[in-house]
Design a protein around this motif. Structure first.
Motif, short mmCIF file in Angstrom:
data_model
loop_
_atom_site.label_atom_id
_atom_site.label_comp_id
_atom_site.label_asym_id
_atom_site.label_seq_id
_atom_site.Cartn_x
_atom_site.Cartn_y
_atom_site.Cartn_z
N GLN A 126 0.81 -1.22 0.00
CA GLN A 126 0.00 0.00 0.00
C GLN A 126 0.85 1.27 0.00
OE1 GLN A 126 -2.63 -0.64 3.32
NE2 GLN A 126 -3.81 -2.17 2.22
N VAL A 127 1.74 1.32 -0.98
CA VAL A 127 2.63 2.45 -1.19
C VAL A 127 2.52 2.84 -2.66
CG1 VAL A 127 5.08 3.13 -1.24
CG2 VAL A 127 4.22 1.75 0.65
N PRO A 128 2.50 4.13 -2.99
CA PRO A 128 2.40 4.55 -4.40
C PRO A 128 3.51 3.94 -5.26
CG PRO A 128 2.17 6.45 -2.94
CD PRO A 128 2.56 5.28 -2.08
N GLU A 129 3.15 3.62 -6.51
CA GLU A 129 4.11 2.99 -7.42
C GLU A 129 5.38 3.81 -7.61
OE1 GLU A 129 2.70 1.44 -11.15
OE2 GLU A 129 0.85 0.70 -10.23
N ALA A 130 5.25 5.13 -7.67
CA ALA A 130 6.44 5.98 -7.84
C ALA A 130 7.40 5.80 -6.67
CB ALA A 130 6.02 7.44 -7.96
N SER A 131 6.88 5.70 -5.46
CA SER A 131 7.73 5.48 -4.28
C SER A 131 8.38 4.11 -4.32
CB SER A 131 6.91 5.62 -3.00
OG SER A 131 6.45 6.93 -2.84
N VAL A 132 7.61 3.11 -4.77
CA VAL A 132 8.16 1.75 -4.88
C VAL A 132 9.29 1.74 -5.90
CG1 VAL A 132 7.67 -0.63 -5.57
CG2 VAL A 132 6.05 0.60 -4.11
N SER A 133 9.08 2.37 -7.05
CA SER A 133 10.13 2.40 -8.09
C SER A 133 11.41 3.02 -7.56
CB SER A 133 9.65 3.19 -9.30
OG SER A 133 8.66 2.50 -9.98
N GLN A 134 11.27 4.13 -6.87
CA GLN A 134 12.43 4.80 -6.30
C GLN A 134 13.13 3.91 -5.27
OE1 GLN A 134 11.39 8.48 -4.34
NE2 GLN A 134 13.33 9.41 -4.90
N THR A 135 12.34 3.26 -4.44
CA THR A 135 12.90 2.36 -3.42
C THR A 135 13.61 1.18 -4.06
OG1 THR A 135 11.21 3.01 -1.82
CG2 THR A 135 12.30 0.89 -1.45
N MET A 136 13.02 0.64 -5.13
CA MET A 136 13.63 -0.51 -5.78
C MET A 136 14.97 -0.14 -6.41
SD MET A 136 11.49 -2.52 -4.71
CE MET A 136 12.39 -3.96 -5.20
N ARG A 137 15.10 1.07 -6.94
CA ARG A 137 16.40 1.52 -7.48
C ARG A 137 17.45 1.53 -6.37
NH1 ARG A 137 13.18 4.62 -10.82
NH2 ARG A 137 13.10 6.41 -9.42
N LEU A 138 17.07 2.04 -5.21
CA LEU A 138 18.00 2.09 -4.07
C LEU A 138 18.39 0.68 -3.62
CD1 LEU A 138 19.41 3.70 -1.73
CD2 LEU A 138 17.27 3.42 -0.48
N LEU A 139 17.40 -0.19 -3.47
CA LEU A 139 17.67 -1.55 -3.00
C LEU A 139 18.49 -2.34 -4.02
CD1 LEU A 139 14.19 -2.40 -1.43
CD2 LEU A 139 16.32 -1.89 -0.21
N ARG A 140 18.24 -2.10 -5.29
CA ARG A 140 19.01 -2.79 -6.33
C ARG A 140 20.46 -2.30 -6.34
NH1 ARG A 140 19.36 -2.18 -12.17
NH2 ARG A 140 18.27 -0.25 -11.79
N ALA A 141 20.63 -0.98 -6.22
CA ALA A 141 21.99 -0.41 -6.20
C ALA A 141 22.79 -0.90 -5.00
CB ALA A 141 21.90 1.11 -6.21
N SER A 142 22.10 -1.17 -3.91
CA SER A 142 22.79 -1.64 -2.70
C SER A 142 23.05 -3.14 -2.72
CB SER A 142 21.98 -1.27 -1.46
OG SER A 142 20.79 -2.03 -1.42
N GLY A 143 22.54 -3.83 -3.72
CA GLY A 143 22.78 -5.27 -3.84
C GLY A 143 21.85 -6.13 -3.02
#
Length: 125
Positions: A71-88
């Protein structure tokens, strides 16, 4: 009146004992400790934590499914996923226009499992 000693101080101990030497050898250096601190910092955000546990449960999800699950907006999820992916912490794969995310490896899964088990102990919450 006698000398007052600090409550948490050592009395007569040898700071260079074999025990201290063994501990020093296994404590992470500053660079590794910094990397570990960054990993724990990732878990320090409610949204990121919920997203990681959603991936733990589902195995793999796209942004729209993650958004609906936590229950989080898709734009926030996309941004979070970029961070989590970059951190491995998460990996991804593309299927057409959709990108599916998953936890990077079993170590991340174990970390999440252990953290949740720990918070389930009495007195932690």
């Amino acid at each position: 009146m006698g000398r007052v000693l600090p409550l948490d101080g050592c009395v007569g101990g040898d700071p260079l004992s074999q025990r201290v030497a063994l501990v020093r050898a296994s404590v992470p250096d500053d660079a590794e400790a910094g990397t570990l601190a960054e990993l724990f910092r990732l878990l320090g955000d409610v949204r990121r934590t919920k997203i990681l546990y959603a991936l733990l449960e589902a195995g793999e999800l796209c942004v729209c499914d993650i958004s609906a699950a936590v229950q989080v907006p898709e734009a926030s999820v996309s941004q979070t996923m970029r961070l989590l992916r970059a951190s491995g912490v998460v990996g991804n794969r593309r299927e057409g226009r959709r990108v599916y995310y998953r936890l990077a490896d079993t170590h991340v899964r174990m970390l999440l499992d252990v953290c949740r088990e720990h918070t389930g102990h009495e007195g932690i919450r």
